[in-house]
Design a protein around this motif. Structure first.
Motif, PDB file in Angstrom:
ATOM      1  N   VAL A   1      46.708  69.476  18.015  1.00 28.63           N
ATOM      2  CA  VAL A   1      47.940  69.967  17.401  1.00 28.63           C
ATOM      3  C   VAL A   1      47.683  71.312  16.733  1.00 28.63           C
ATOM      4  O   VAL A   1      46.791  71.450  15.898  1.00 28.63           O
ATOM      5  CB  VAL A   1      48.480  68.979  16.352  1.00 28.63           C
ATOM      6  CG1 VAL A   1      49.719  69.552  15.670  1.00 28.63           C
ATOM      7  CG2 VAL A   1      48.803  67.650  17.004  1.00 28.63           C
ATOM      8  N   VAL A   5      55.784  64.848  18.457  1.00 29.13           N
ATOM      9  CA  VAL A   5      54.390  65.296  18.545  1.00 29.13           C
ATOM     10  C   VAL A   5      53.460  64.106  18.731  1.00 29.13           C
ATOM     11  O   VAL A   5      52.586  64.107  19.616  1.00 29.13           O
ATOM     12  CB  VAL A   5      54.014  66.094  17.278  1.00 29.13           C
ATOM     13  CG1 VAL A   5      52.507  66.402  17.275  1.00 29.13           C
ATOM     14  CG2 VAL A   5      54.804  67.388  17.197  1.00 29.13           C
ATOM     15  N   ASP A   6      53.649  63.074  17.931  1.00 30.01           N
ATOM     16  CA  ASP A   6      52.800  61.885  18.032  1.00 30.01           C
ATOM     17  C   ASP A   6      52.933  61.215  19.401  1.00 30.01           C
ATOM     18  O   ASP A   6      51.929  60.797  20.005  1.00 30.01           O
ATOM     19  CB  ASP A   6      53.167  60.887  16.937  1.00 30.01           C
ATOM     20  CG  ASP A   6      52.850  61.391  15.535  1.00 30.01           C
ATOM     21  OD1 ASP A   6      52.028  62.327  15.417  1.00 30.01           O
ATOM     22  OD2 ASP A   6      53.426  60.856  14.572  1.00 30.01           O
ATOM     23  N   LYS A  21      58.212  65.352  14.343  1.00 31.47           N
ATOM     24  CA  LYS A  21      56.847  64.836  14.161  1.00 31.47           C
ATOM     25  C   LYS A  21      56.604  63.637  15.069  1.00 31.47           C
ATOM     26  O   LYS A  21      55.505  63.474  15.631  1.00 31.47           O
ATOM     27  CB  LYS A  21      56.606  64.445  12.700  1.00 31.47           C
ATOM     28  CG  LYS A  21      55.182  63.988  12.419  1.00 31.47           C
ATOM     29  CD  LYS A  21      54.980  63.647  10.954  1.00 31.47           C
ATOM     30  CE  LYS A  21      53.523  63.320  10.670  1.00 31.47           C
ATOM     31  NZ  LYS A  21      53.021  62.197  11.514  1.00 31.47           N
ATOM     32  N   ARG A  43      57.061  69.027  12.363  1.00 22.04           N
ATOM     33  CA  ARG A  43      56.172  68.502  11.330  1.00 22.04           C
ATOM     34  C   ARG A  43      56.847  67.468  10.435  1.00 22.04           C
ATOM     35  O   ARG A  43      56.282  67.040   9.430  1.00 22.04           O
ATOM     36  CB  ARG A  43      55.609  69.647  10.469  1.00 22.04           C
ATOM     37  CG  ARG A  43      54.792  70.662  11.235  1.00 22.04           C
ATOM     38  CD  ARG A  43      53.679  70.043  12.049  1.00 22.04           C
ATOM     39  NE  ARG A  43      52.610  69.477  11.230  1.00 22.04           N
ATOM     40  CZ  ARG A  43      51.927  68.395  11.565  1.00 22.04           C
ATOM     41  NH1 ARG A  43      52.223  67.720  12.658  1.00 22.04           N
ATOM     42  NH2 ARG A  43      50.953  67.963  10.787  1.00 22.04           N
ATOM     43  N   SER A  49      52.419  72.160   7.995  1.00 25.46           N
ATOM     44  CA  SER A  49      51.273  71.480   7.393  1.00 25.46           C
ATOM     45  C   SER A  49      50.246  71.230   8.492  1.00 25.46           C
ATOM     46  O   SER A  49      50.606  70.966   9.638  1.00 25.46           O
ATOM     47  CB  SER A  49      51.702  70.154   6.765  1.00 25.46           C
ATOM     48  OG  SER A  49      52.336  69.323   7.719  1.00 25.46           O
ATOM     49  N   SER A  54      47.312  69.553  10.893  1.00 24.83           N
ATOM     50  CA  SER A  54      47.126  68.234  11.483  1.00 24.83           C
ATOM     51  C   SER A  54      45.640  67.943  11.612  1.00 24.83           C
ATOM     52  O   SER A  54      44.825  68.839  11.822  1.00 24.83           O
ATOM     53  CB  SER A  54      47.774  68.170  12.868  1.00 24.83           C
ATOM     54  OG  SER A  54      47.441  66.975  13.533  1.00 24.83           O
ATOM     55  N   ARG A  55      45.309  66.664  11.483  1.00 27.97           N
ATOM     56  CA  ARG A  55      43.914  66.265  11.669  1.00 27.97           C
ATOM     57  C   ARG A  55      43.541  66.197  13.134  1.00 27.97           C
ATOM     58  O   ARG A  55      42.359  66.164  13.472  1.00 27.97           O
ATOM     59  CB  ARG A  55      43.686  64.904  11.010  1.00 27.97           C
ATOM     60  CG  ARG A  55      43.831  64.899   9.490  1.00 27.97           C
ATOM     61  CD  ARG A  55      43.580  63.518   8.921  1.00 27.97           C
ATOM     62  NE  ARG A  55      43.708  63.489   7.461  1.00 27.97           N
ATOM     63  CZ  ARG A  55      43.554  62.411   6.721  1.00 27.97           C
ATOM     64  NH1 ARG A  55      43.260  61.248   7.310  1.00 27.97           N
ATOM     65  NH2 ARG A  55      43.678  62.472   5.410  1.00 27.97           N
ATOM     66  N   ASP A  56      44.541  66.163  14.012  1.00 29.71           N
ATOM     67  CA  ASP A  56      44.279  66.086  15.449  1.00 29.71           C
ATOM     68  C   ASP A  56      44.043  67.493  15.988  1.00 29.71           C
ATOM     69  O   ASP A  56      44.911  68.366  15.856  1.00 29.71           O
ATOM     70  CB  ASP A  56      45.469  65.441  16.167  1.00 29.71           C
ATOM     71  CG  ASP A  56      45.138  65.034  17.605  1.00 29.71           C
ATOM     72  OD1 ASP A  56      44.581  65.871  18.349  1.00 29.71           O
ATOM     73  OD2 ASP A  56      45.439  63.889  17.979  1.00 29.71           O
ATOM     74  N   ALA A 100      49.550  73.715  14.339  1.00 26.37           N
ATOM     75  CA  ALA A 100      50.698  73.893  13.453  1.00 26.37           C
ATOM     76  C   ALA A 100      51.009  75.379  13.324  1.00 26.37           C
ATOM     77  O   ALA A 100      50.123  76.195  13.046  1.00 26.37           O
ATOM     78  CB  ALA A 100      50.400  73.293  12.083  1.00 26.37           C
TER      79      ALA A 100
END
Length: 233
Positions: free
Chosen positions: A49, A23-24, A20, A15, A42, A44-46, A51
């Motif tokens: 993912v 992940v992207d 991070k 994260r 935290s 994620s908007r995706d 968390a």
């Protein structure tokens, strides 16, 4: 070799920093799902993912995650700590914490997820090393990365019968919060992730990200006096 497109990955320390970015990069290459762990995760908007709270020094937490993430076929051991102090002056609590996270934490993850990788066709285990795996001068951090390099090489042999690709990724200084206070040339985390994922898809066993790392790997054939990392400003 393992295809990133359609894969399910686990990234420890996923994260922030290089984690991070991993992940992207996995998502950009078409990963179906990524478990991104952190001590304090935290969201994620995706939706791809997930968390997850994880401290790699906690065996029970790792076992619980392994019971939950049984669809994983790529594991990236990225979680790590850095306490910058010489070995003779460092608080031994920090030395022990460094090894517990950087060495034994990574090994705990590998041991827990090896059966899952096997059940899912072999997959890939990626361990994040450092130029200090071979170079002197980074106290407990460097010593821990040297130990992890040895463990990775042994895991490569032990996991070969089940078809698991084991990749060691070595790099110098990436532009992250961990080394923000070190005034030297730094590479982008995106470049680290790109080259590491290329290594997975190309079937590689070791990825040397930058010129400094390649220089230090070559220096292993020479005298030990040549194994001090020179920080270039």
């Amino acid at each position: 070799m393992v295809a990133i497109d359609g894969s399910v990955a686990l990234v420890t320390g996923g994260r922030r920093g290089i984690g991070k970015t991993f992940v992207d990069a996995l998502l950009q290459r078409g990963a179906a799902k990524v478990y991104a762990t952190a001590r304090k995760p935290s969201p994620s908007r995706d939706p791809r993912v997930e968390a997850v709270a994880l401290d790699v020094t906690d065996p029970d937490a790792i076992s619980a995650l392994a019971g939950r993430a049984r669809d994983v076929n790529i594991v990236i051991n990225n979680a790590g700590v850095l306490f910058p102090a010489p070995l003779l002056d460092a608080d031994m609590t920090d030395v022990l914490a460094t090894f517990d996270t950087n060495v034994f934490g990574a090994l705990r993850v590998a041991r827990s997820f090896a059966p899952i990788l096997s059940a899912n066709g072999g997959g890939a285990l990626v361990d994040m090393h450092s130029v200090f795996s071979w170079g002197a001068g980074a106290g407990a951090y460097g010593a821990s990365k040297a130990a992890l390099w040895s463990i990775t090489n042994s895991l490569r042999i032990e996991l070969a019968p089940q078809g698991t690709q084991v990749v060691g990724v070595h790099l110098g200084f990436a532009d992250t919060d961990m080394v923000a206070g070190i005034p030297t040339r730094k590479i982008s985390p995106a470049e680290v992730a790109e080259l590491a994922l290329n290594g997975i898809e190309d079937g590689g066993n070791e990825v040397l990200v930058d010129a400094l790392t390649r220089q230090m790997k070559a220096a292993l054939a020479g005298p030990v006096e040549g194994l001090t990392v020179r920080v270039e400003r």
